[in-house]
Design a protein around this motif. Sequence first.
Motif, short mmCIF file in Angstrom:
data_model
loop_
_atom_site.label_atom_id
_atom_site.label_comp_id
_atom_site.label_asym_id
_atom_site.label_seq_id
_atom_site.Cartn_x
_atom_site.Cartn_y
_atom_site.Cartn_z
N SER A 77 0.82 -1.23 0.00
CA SER A 77 0.00 0.00 0.00
C SER A 77 0.86 1.28 0.00
CB SER A 77 -0.95 0.02 1.20
OG SER A 77 -0.22 0.07 2.40
N ARG A 78 2.15 1.17 0.33
CA ARG A 78 3.00 2.37 0.34
C ARG A 78 3.07 3.01 -1.04
NH1 ARG A 78 6.79 4.25 -1.98
NH2 ARG A 78 6.91 2.32 -3.18
N ARG A 79 2.85 4.31 -1.09
CA ARG A 79 3.00 5.06 -2.34
C ARG A 79 3.78 6.33 -2.05
NH1 ARG A 79 1.50 1.16 -4.05
NH2 ARG A 79 3.61 1.29 -4.78
N SER A 80 4.41 6.89 -3.05
CA SER A 80 5.09 8.17 -2.88
C SER A 80 4.05 9.27 -2.75
CB SER A 80 5.99 8.44 -4.08
OG SER A 80 7.06 7.53 -4.10
N ILE A 81 4.11 9.99 -1.65
CA ILE A 81 3.16 11.08 -1.39
C ILE A 81 3.89 12.41 -1.58
CG2 ILE A 81 1.71 12.16 0.40
CD1 ILE A 81 0.65 9.40 -0.67
N ARG A 82 3.28 13.30 -2.38
CA ARG A 82 3.92 14.57 -2.69
C ARG A 82 3.05 15.78 -2.32
NH1 ARG A 82 5.10 10.93 -6.83
NH2 ARG A 82 7.31 10.46 -6.99
N ASN A 83 2.03 15.49 -1.55
CA ASN A 83 1.12 16.55 -1.10
C ASN A 83 0.93 16.40 0.40
OD1 ASN A 83 -0.14 18.62 -2.54
ND2 ASN A 83 -1.12 17.10 -3.87
N PHE A 84 1.32 17.43 1.14
CA PHE A 84 1.29 17.32 2.60
C PHE A 84 0.52 18.49 3.21
CE2 PHE A 84 5.28 15.46 1.08
CZ PHE A 84 5.24 14.20 1.66
N THR A 85 -0.10 18.23 4.37
CA THR A 85 -0.67 19.33 5.13
C THR A 85 0.50 20.03 5.86
OG1 THR A 85 -0.98 18.14 7.21
CG2 THR A 85 -2.72 17.90 5.56
N GLU A 86 0.22 21.18 6.42
CA GLU A 86 1.29 21.91 7.12
C GLU A 86 1.56 21.34 8.51
OE1 GLU A 86 0.62 26.10 7.15
OE2 GLU A 86 0.59 26.19 4.96
N GLN A 87 0.65 20.48 9.00
CA GLN A 87 0.78 19.96 10.36
C GLN A 87 2.06 19.14 10.54
OE1 GLN A 87 -2.52 17.47 11.45
NE2 GLN A 87 -1.68 17.07 13.49
N GLN A 88 2.78 19.46 11.61
CA GLN A 88 4.03 18.74 11.88
C GLN A 88 3.73 17.33 12.38
OE1 GLN A 88 6.94 17.73 11.17
NE2 GLN A 88 7.74 19.81 11.38
N ILE A 89 4.60 16.37 12.08
CA ILE A 89 4.37 15.00 12.56
C ILE A 89 4.73 14.92 14.05
CG2 ILE A 89 4.79 14.04 10.27
CD1 ILE A 89 7.51 13.05 11.26
N LYS B 216 -2.49 5.82 -7.29
CA LYS B 216 -2.54 4.37 -7.54
C LYS B 216 -1.15 3.88 -7.94
CE LYS B 216 -6.97 2.44 -8.48
NZ LYS B 216 -8.01 3.45 -8.72
N ALA B 217 -0.84 2.64 -7.58
CA ALA B 217 0.45 2.06 -7.99
C ALA B 217 0.45 1.83 -9.49
CB ALA B 217 0.67 0.75 -7.26
N ALA B 218 1.58 2.07 -10.13
CA ALA B 218 1.72 1.73 -11.54
C ALA B 218 1.66 0.21 -11.66
CB ALA B 218 3.06 2.23 -12.06
N PRO B 219 1.14 -0.29 -12.79
CA PRO B 219 1.13 -1.75 -12.95
C PRO B 219 2.56 -2.28 -12.84
CG PRO B 219 0.07 -0.63 -14.81
CD PRO B 219 0.65 0.43 -13.96
N ARG B 220 2.69 -3.44 -12.23
CA ARG B 220 4.02 -4.04 -12.06
C ARG B 220 4.52 -4.61 -13.39
NH1 ARG B 220 6.03 -1.51 -8.09
NH2 ARG B 220 4.45 -0.08 -8.87
N LYS B 221 5.80 -4.45 -13.67
CA LYS B 221 6.39 -5.02 -14.89
C LYS B 221 6.28 -6.54 -14.84
CE LYS B 221 9.83 -1.68 -16.36
NZ LYS B 221 11.26 -1.40 -16.49
N GLU B 222 6.03 -7.12 -16.00
CA GLU B 222 5.93 -8.58 -16.05
C GLU B 222 7.27 -9.18 -16.48
OE1 GLU B 222 2.56 -9.81 -18.30
OE2 GLU B 222 1.18 -8.59 -17.08
N ASN B 223 7.35 -10.49 -16.35
CA ASN B 223 8.56 -11.23 -16.77
C ASN B 223 9.83 -10.71 -16.11
OD1 ASN B 223 6.95 -12.76 -18.53
ND2 ASN B 223 7.05 -11.10 -20.03
#
Length: 185
Positions: free
Chosen positions: A10-22, A173-180
């Motif tokens: 389920s991990r995806r690269s996220i490039r949009n964040f709220t200003e709230q600090q972690i 969404k995840a890109a389709p995985r390469k086959e073979n």
Amino acid sequence: MNEVLQIIKSRRSIRNFTEQQIKEEDLRAILEAGQYAPSGIGNQPWHFIVVQNQELLGALSDASKQVAKNHKIEFFRKLADNKEFHAFHKAPTVVIIAGDEQTPCSPADCAAATQNILLAAEALGLGACWINYGLFVFDGEESVHYKKLLNIPAGFRPFYSVALGYRKGEVPKAAPRKENVINFI
Ligand SMILES: Cc1cc2nc3c(=O)[nH]c(=O)nc-3n(C[C@H](O)[C@H](O)[C@H](O)COP(=O)(O)O)c2cc1C
């Protein structure tokens, strides 16, 4: 599905964040996950630099864009000319993963630590993105200046970084995985 396998998928690269600090406790857990990565001969040749100063992150982004203007890859040159582009996607926290340059497996060890950080962030419900663009500055003339500002230990090189924060908007969404890509012998 097993929880760890689910997080990996389920991990995806996220490039949009709220200003709230972690949260500090989440950051500590994420850094600890980085420290538990495997490393060649058990060397643990990494050093983590946490940056939450937006002015400094903006300066690193600008300086990296300046270096990227001469990059051989056109995509990187185009991003350098885009005024809106922030190399760290304006994340509230960035972790820089630096490695000992004398240790033979340092880049691989630091990459393993980086992936652990990404997975820990996903497990804690945070958004994260592996960022190399924002470190182009260390290929340029201002490298020494910024290494000093970030207190990078002598003999270490910033290899990778991770932008961290709370997700804003949809998870891509995840890109389709390469086959073979697998041989069974
Ligand atoms: C070595 C490496 C460098 C990357 N550098 C950047 C970067 O500088 N900026 C960025 O937005 N994403 C960066 N990414 C994220 C990739 O673009 C992303 O992993 C890829 O598009 C696949 O998407 P996913 O992570 O959602 O599966 C990097 C990923 C890796 C592994």
